[in-house]
Design a protein around this motif. Structure first.
Motif, mmCIF file in Angstrom:
data_model
loop_
_atom_site.group_PDB
_atom_site.id
_atom_site.type_symbol
_atom_site.label_atom_id
_atom_site.label_comp_id
_atom_site.label_asym_id
_atom_site.label_seq_id
_atom_site.Cartn_x
_atom_site.Cartn_y
_atom_site.Cartn_z
ATOM 1 N N ALA A 313 107.196 58.394 -17.594
ATOM 2 C CA ALA A 313 106.111 57.349 -17.344
ATOM 3 C C ALA A 313 106.518 56.364 -16.079
ATOM 4 C CB ALA A 313 106.024 56.515 -18.537
ATOM 5 N N HIS A 337 98.877 66.278 -30.411
ATOM 6 C CA HIS A 337 99.635 65.358 -29.468
ATOM 7 C C HIS A 337 100.052 65.576 -28.087
ATOM 8 C CE1 HIS A 337 100.502 63.651 -33.398
ATOM 9 N NE2 HIS A 337 100.961 64.845 -33.866
ATOM 10 N N GLU A 340 97.408 64.155 -26.028
ATOM 11 C CA GLU A 340 97.411 62.669 -26.085
ATOM 12 C C GLU A 340 98.711 62.173 -25.206
ATOM 13 O OE1 GLU A 340 99.136 59.203 -27.602
ATOM 14 O OE2 GLU A 340 100.202 61.040 -28.511
ATOM 15 N N LYS A 341 99.774 62.941 -25.205
ATOM 16 C CA LYS A 341 101.189 62.499 -24.644
ATOM 17 C C LYS A 341 100.817 62.502 -23.155
ATOM 18 C CE LYS A 341 104.841 63.219 -26.763
ATOM 19 N NZ LYS A 341 106.063 63.573 -27.365
ATOM 20 N N ALA A 343 98.112 62.154 -21.655
ATOM 21 C CA ALA A 343 97.111 61.164 -21.091
ATOM 22 C C ALA A 343 98.211 59.747 -21.063
ATOM 23 C CB ALA A 343 96.008 60.919 -21.849
ATOM 24 N N ARG A 344 98.822 59.490 -22.204
ATOM 25 C CA ARG A 344 99.381 58.100 -22.347
ATOM 26 C C ARG A 344 100.560 58.163 -21.028
ATOM 27 N NH1 ARG A 344 103.832 57.924 -25.502
ATOM 28 N NH2 ARG A 344 102.934 59.645 -26.974
ATOM 29 N N LYS A 345 101.119 59.293 -20.743
ATOM 30 C CA LYS A 345 102.225 59.149 -19.948
ATOM 31 C C LYS A 345 101.724 58.995 -18.448
ATOM 32 C CE LYS A 345 106.114 60.541 -22.751
ATOM 33 N NZ LYS A 345 107.508 60.301 -22.782
ATOM 34 N N ASN A 346 100.305 59.379 -18.619
ATOM 35 C CA ASN A 346 99.459 59.375 -17.183
ATOM 36 C C ASN A 346 100.080 60.505 -16.056
ATOM 37 O OD1 ASN A 346 97.594 58.574 -15.474
ATOM 38 N ND2 ASN A 346 98.789 56.890 -14.602
#
Ligand code: C5P
Length: 401
Positions: A313, A337, A340-341, A343-346
């Protein structure tokens, strides 16, 4: 797959003594079918296992076994045969032949040809489990790798001697794929690739710590595939007992913080960052400087944890980030997951390990998660998968301004 790489290639296929010689008949057929010219050279021992007549028929070229072959007018078979070769491939490579290569010995046509060659050398070991595990063989293989020789395999499984273990030659199809990958197009030439691999180790005190079961194999396979694709590769590795892939710059670290700092030092100028390491999410705040001892009242130690930096990240957040790729191993619901992961870590691409959470295996099955959707890749050996993933990453790289 990958046959285009072999069309028009000139290979010297050197066979040494071993029961795996039978696989070379099929390998020769696959190589010639893919458009390669195959010049077979056999040691005397190899001819005990399969006849030169068979190999001549399959390769479509006369087979050479002796330095003193009268068909070569100037007695320069060792020079002439490899003169136009793109590579010399020794398959099967016996224990004895590996040892000879290490020492540059030249006492028959094939060994002389290897010393005199001016092209890459690939060896495909084939031997009994104990011969493979023998420290002398392991030393020899390490030395050959250090000398830039490409070692393909070996495989593990049942052996001709009745034992089961490491040492058997890769199957003909796998050998074929490995040779094709060796000639992989240099799709990352001029690119810099930074990777993390393996576990991290978070100390509790000077002798104890928290780690995980990542073997580092996938990260090392990717580092090697990126190097073979022509990239300049810097690998930041947690504590693993793996050979550094040839041509790769390796930096060893222990903790997540050290891994983070090493990545941040190297990241500027990197075109691609691949976070394969299984980084510890937490570390013990203020690890003890002294070994923690049992006390008289047998009170249990308590530890306070703090969060480690998220390396992937942090890389993705840089003002001018490299193309950042993450990995994810989940114990369930990867499909949910994974995206989702990502997108979250971009990050533009996240590679999810399918299948059970078993560490240290030599093969893998993965799904690519990206904004456009998810794509499953076929189950493959980690080396082959690494080449496929490097090709997938190369396809997605932004073109340089
Ligand atoms: O969050 P999780 O550990 O599942 O994410 C996996 C991905 O994030 C991997 O690519 C791993 O290398 C990276 N990671 C990281 N730093 C952390 C934790 C995970 O770079 N502290």
């Amino acid at each position: 797959m990958a046959t285009a790489e072999l069309a028009g290639k000139h290979l010297v296929l050197g066979m040494t003594g071993g029961i795996a010689c039978y696989k070379i008949a099929e390998l020769t057929r696959l190589l010639t079918k893919a458009g390669a010219t195959v010049q077979v050279v056999m040691t005397e021992a190899a001819t005990q296992f399969i006849t030169p007549v068979t190999m001549q028929a399959l390769s479509g070229h006369p087979v050479y076994t002796s330095q003193w072959d009268r068909r070569v007018p100037n007695n320069m078979a060792h020079i002439d045969l490899s003169h136009e070769a793109d590579a010399v491939v020794i398959a099967p490579a016996s224990t004895d032949f590996l040892a000879k290569l290490v020492h540059g010995m030249a006492d028959d046509l094939l060994s002389t040809l290897c010393v005199a060659r001016d092209c890459p050398l690939l060896v495909v070991p084939a031997m009994n489990r104990q011969m493979w595990q023998n420290p002398a063989t392991q030393r020899n293989v390490a030395q050959l790798r250090a000398d830039g020789v490409e070692v393909l395999g070996p495989d593990s499984g049942p052996q001709a001697c009745g034992e089961i273990g490491d040492g058997r030659m890769l199957e003909a199809a796998a050998t074929f794929e490995a040779i094709a990958s060796f000639f992989a197009p240099k799709i990352l030439r001029g690119r810099r690739v930074l990777l993390t691999a393996g576990p991290t180790f978070e100390p509790l005190d000077p002798v104890r710590g928290i780690t995980n079961r990542s073997s580092g194999k996938m990260g090392f396979a990717l580092a090697r595939a990126a190097q073979q694709a022509g990239a300049e590769v810097h690998l930041v590795a947690g504590p693993v007992a793996l050979e550094t892939p040839w041509g790769v710059i390796r930096e060893d670290v222990q903790t997540a913080q050290q891994m983070h700092d090493a990545v941040m030092r190297e990241v500027s100028g990197a075109d691609i960052f691949i976070g394969v390491a299984a980084v510890a999410d937490w570390r013990v705040d203020h690890a003890s400087e002294h070994k923690i001892k049992k006390t008289a009242d047998r009170a249990l130690p308590t530890f306070t944890f703090v969060e480690n930096p998220d390396i992937l990240a942090s890389v993705a957040k840089l003002p001018n980030p490299p193309f950042a790729v993450g990995f994810a191993a989940e114990s369930g619901d990867l499909e949910i997951h994974g995206e989702e992961k990502r997108a979250r870590k971009n990050v533009p691409l996240l590679i999810g390990n399918l299948g059970p959470l078993i560490f240290g295996l030599d093969d893998n099955e993965v799904i690519l998660f990206e904004a456009a959707g998810a794509t499953k890749l076929p189950h493959a050996d980690k080396q082959m998968l690494a080449h496929t993933l490097i090709a997938e990453i190369a396809k997605r790289l932004p073109t340089r301004a």
